[in-house]
Design an enzyme around this catalytic site. Structure first.
Site, PDB file in Angstrom:
ATOM      1  N   HIS A   1       0.867  -1.187   0.000  1.00  0.00           N
ATOM      2  CA  HIS A   1       0.000   0.000   0.000  1.00  0.00           C
ATOM      3  C   HIS A   1       0.898   1.230   0.000  1.00  0.00           C
ATOM      4  CE1 HIS A   1      -2.980   2.944   0.849  1.00  0.00           C
ATOM      5  NE2 HIS A   1      -2.635   3.127   2.095  1.00  0.00           N
TER       6      HIS A   1
ATOM      7  N   HIS B   1       1.050   5.782  -1.082  1.00  0.00           N
ATOM      8  CA  HIS B   1       0.356   7.002  -1.481  1.00  0.00           C
ATOM      9  C   HIS B   1       1.143   7.651  -2.620  1.00  0.00           C
ATOM     10  CE1 HIS B   1      -2.635   7.582   1.937  1.00  0.00           C
ATOM     11  NE2 HIS B   1      -2.001   6.481   2.238  1.00  0.00           N
TER      12      HIS B   1
ATOM     13  N   ASP C   1       0.655  -5.311 -21.132  1.00  0.00           N
ATOM     14  CA  ASP C   1       1.719  -6.257 -20.774  1.00  0.00           C
ATOM     15  C   ASP C   1       1.530  -6.762 -19.344  1.00  0.00           C
ATOM     16  OD1 ASP C   1       3.132  -6.202 -23.163  1.00  0.00           O
ATOM     17  OD2 ASP C   1       4.451  -4.570 -22.544  1.00  0.00           O
TER      18      ASP C   1
ATOM     19  N   HIS D   1      -8.643   7.500  -1.657  1.00  0.00           N
ATOM     20  CA  HIS D   1      -7.551   7.067  -0.790  1.00  0.00           C
ATOM     21  C   HIS D   1      -6.276   6.834  -1.618  1.00  0.00           C
ATOM     22  CE1 HIS D   1      -6.426   4.345   2.883  1.00  0.00           C
ATOM     23  NE2 HIS D   1      -5.378   4.910   2.346  1.00  0.00           N
TER      24      HIS D   1
ATOM     25  N   TYR E   1       7.413 -14.253 -23.778  1.00  0.00           N
ATOM     26  CA  TYR E   1       8.216 -13.174 -23.202  1.00  0.00           C
ATOM     27  C   TYR E   1       9.053 -13.748 -22.066  1.00  0.00           C
ATOM     28  CZ  TYR E   1       9.480  -8.772 -20.983  1.00  0.00           C
ATOM     29  OH  TYR E   1      10.186  -7.726 -20.440  1.00  0.00           O
TER      30      TYR E   1
END
Lengths: 232, 232, 232, 232
Positions: free
Chosen positions: D95, D97, D120, D171, D229
């Site tokens: 998480h 910001h 991708d 958020h 890939y």
């Protein structure tokens, strides 16, 4: 000869990439010695990390021709010559292609004086020249670029000792100062003012130019007769 | 004398360029000693890499005059004095010209509370003062700048201990905190909030202010009586 | 075998993150040896800080197949093969997902020639291909990507030796040059031109394309018969 | 106990500021040990440069309570618990910001799939949750945040193993992966995709979502049964 002048010019050119104002060879600095009647300038197309002091080219203020140095001077040399001749008090000139200054130059807009950061440095919008007419482009282009800046200042009644920067429409910024170091400072400040002005218009498309009383207050507390910014 | 206070102030000023909040001399930090009735502040116009602890200037909270130091204090000193007098719990003040905060200040807009990053720090829009009337500019300008911030907080019923930052219209940000380090933290957070708010409006010009319940939740989990963010 | 070619290719790939053009494995560089009929290319999906010169994969220009190397070549290998075959004078190719070039590619717009920074490098808008039709996507996709670039240049009558860069719609940039180092230079310049063009439109949505006389002047002073930029 | 898990979690948290995704304490990483039924998570409000491996807090997947560690776990711990329970194959959660992801979250918009860089990594728009109703905010807020993400994925029929990221409205971003390292990778990629999408809309406000055939091609060449890939 001119070792000290070359050293000053060399050092100032090395600052360009450190200040984030250029990539590759996208800029040049010159420094003048008025008594000797010459200035030192970066050689054309040489990358900053390969530059040595002895690579700086010495140019005569009178003839505009290189008088010392093995390398060709910057392709913008004639612009520098015109500015040194027209603005007799300046000691250094910087030309870059810094991102935001180029953005405003390509947009062909003078940068509005939106706040005190701008007014701390100059009390006018940052002037942008007109686009050069085709016949002048076909002439001595770099000399004409310098003349465009000089004419822009005359037409707008601007004092180059108070307004040490200009945008050339479609091209980019030129700045100057009493020394090469001060011209560099002005190049960095110009880039920041251009970025701040864009953010200002993005935050508020109807943003107003700063009121005159605030412009005068900030400009004069740093540059006026009774300036009290900085040390005596 | 005041060696510790000077050291704290010196160290905080050195953080300004490291945090990317200033170029050249575009900012200053002060730190107060309430018991001694003085604060230390950066000398005016001296670059950060030349600053020594002993260069910090000691200013009396009572008289607003320098009481120790060889150098002139920041030209913004009177603004600091006003804020220390009006906001009795704050221990440090930061003034910068950081890019995005200046952009919002020049746009003369308070920064809307768009998300939880903002609400983690303050439960209100970041206030922007009005433009200063000409007669106040002509007066003691830096004192008036401080008074403008104080009046803005009074008019909007804002608590400076909960809202440790303000934008001065056409100028830029001032932040504060219980210590100089916290004022610095708030200066960095303010710059980031200003940048996020601009991106938010660019992504969605009709973006809505965060709902009150989320504002209260986030502010209180970090700052309320039953805060549970951080360590006990 | 091909040790020198691998070393050149390896070194060029390491430059990608240093130039700020890629994160993780978002790009690849190849370098060709026309006499040997092969090129070296980055292996697929290997991060730059783990790359060793011996990891480079050697691909045959004739068959398009890997002829040396333990690792699988870049998934974009067939695009490189097509470009080397269609553009016989180029010596290196760079593919990145640099932010601003991708932004223009995703917006499916050619980048207008707004100023002299652009004209110093190419005398045309930076071309953007059309979106690939579904039947070609279902075919050999990477070969078709190369063919799209080649067809775009044919349709627009563009010379790949003068215009060393293209945007693939919805995807991102490919650049090339007479060497891998020059292809890298063009990748960095392309990213900067894309950023400058966006800033230009943000400052002035009605910004005009640079006038032809200025385009020719700047392009020719650096690339024309009588070029005078740089050293002899 | 759990020394290896703590070391992995500690190392991953240190990457956050290095990747430019956080300032101060604006983010957290956790890493799970499914067999042991616990995960390690950053302690709340501790700055990254002071973090030691032994500071990581061990949380029980069953009870959601800290079972080892002297410090309080991240205030977002309950969100992590919900996600680990609902998404049984994931091994790490991040998480942050980060600026552009927060911008889109504050704008409450899912990020349109504009190009192959996005495809991708995932074959859908990056989902943004709805704003949380007041009664859920008043409840166990962090648990509800996790539930919002889970419900968003159910409503939109999204597979969290294929779409390892979400924006929480107002958020910011949460990302995950089979390991903490992959969750970090996804956090960096998400930030870059958010920035590219904004640039795309700025360059062309009428930019179209990438066509389905290209989305499938790019997603499958990296993640499908016949992916080619990377290395085998």
């Amino acid at each position: 000869m001119y070792e000290e002048l070359k050293a000053i010019c060399h050092q100032a050119n090395l600052e360009l990439p450190k200040l984030g104002l250029v990539i590759y060879t996208f800029g040049n600095v010159s420094a003048v010695d008025r008594k000797a009647g010459v200035y030192a300038i970066k050689p054309s197309g040489v990358e900053y990390d390969r530059l040595r002091p002895e690579d700086m080219v010495i140019v005569s203020l009178e003839t505009g021709e290189a008088v010392e140095g093995r390398l060709r001077p910057s392709s913008d040399t004639n612009t520098h010559t015109v500015l040194y001749r027209a603005f007799p008090k300046i000691g250094g000139i910087v030309h870059t292609h810094s991102t935001y200054a180029v953005g405003w130059a390509q947009a062909a807009r003078s940068v509005p004086l939106y706040g005190t950061t701008h007014a701390d440095h100059l009390a006018a919008d940052i002037p942008c020249t007109e686009f050069m007419p085709d016949e002048r482009i076909a002439n001595d282009y770099e000399t004409e670029t310098g003349l465009q800046i000089v004419e822009c200042f005359r037409k707008k009644h601007l004092n180059p000792d108070e307004i040490p920067m200009a945008l050339v429409a479609g091209h980019g910024p030129f700045t100057w100062g009493t020394t090469a170091a001060k011209a560099l400072y002005n190049a960095k400040v110009l880039e920041e003012l251009c970025r701040m002005a864009l953010v200002t218009e993005q935050v508020n498309p109807a943003a107003a130019r700063l009121k005159e009383a605030l412009i005068e207050k900030h400009y004069n507390r740093k540059h006026g007769k009774n300036a009290y910014y900085g040390q005596k």
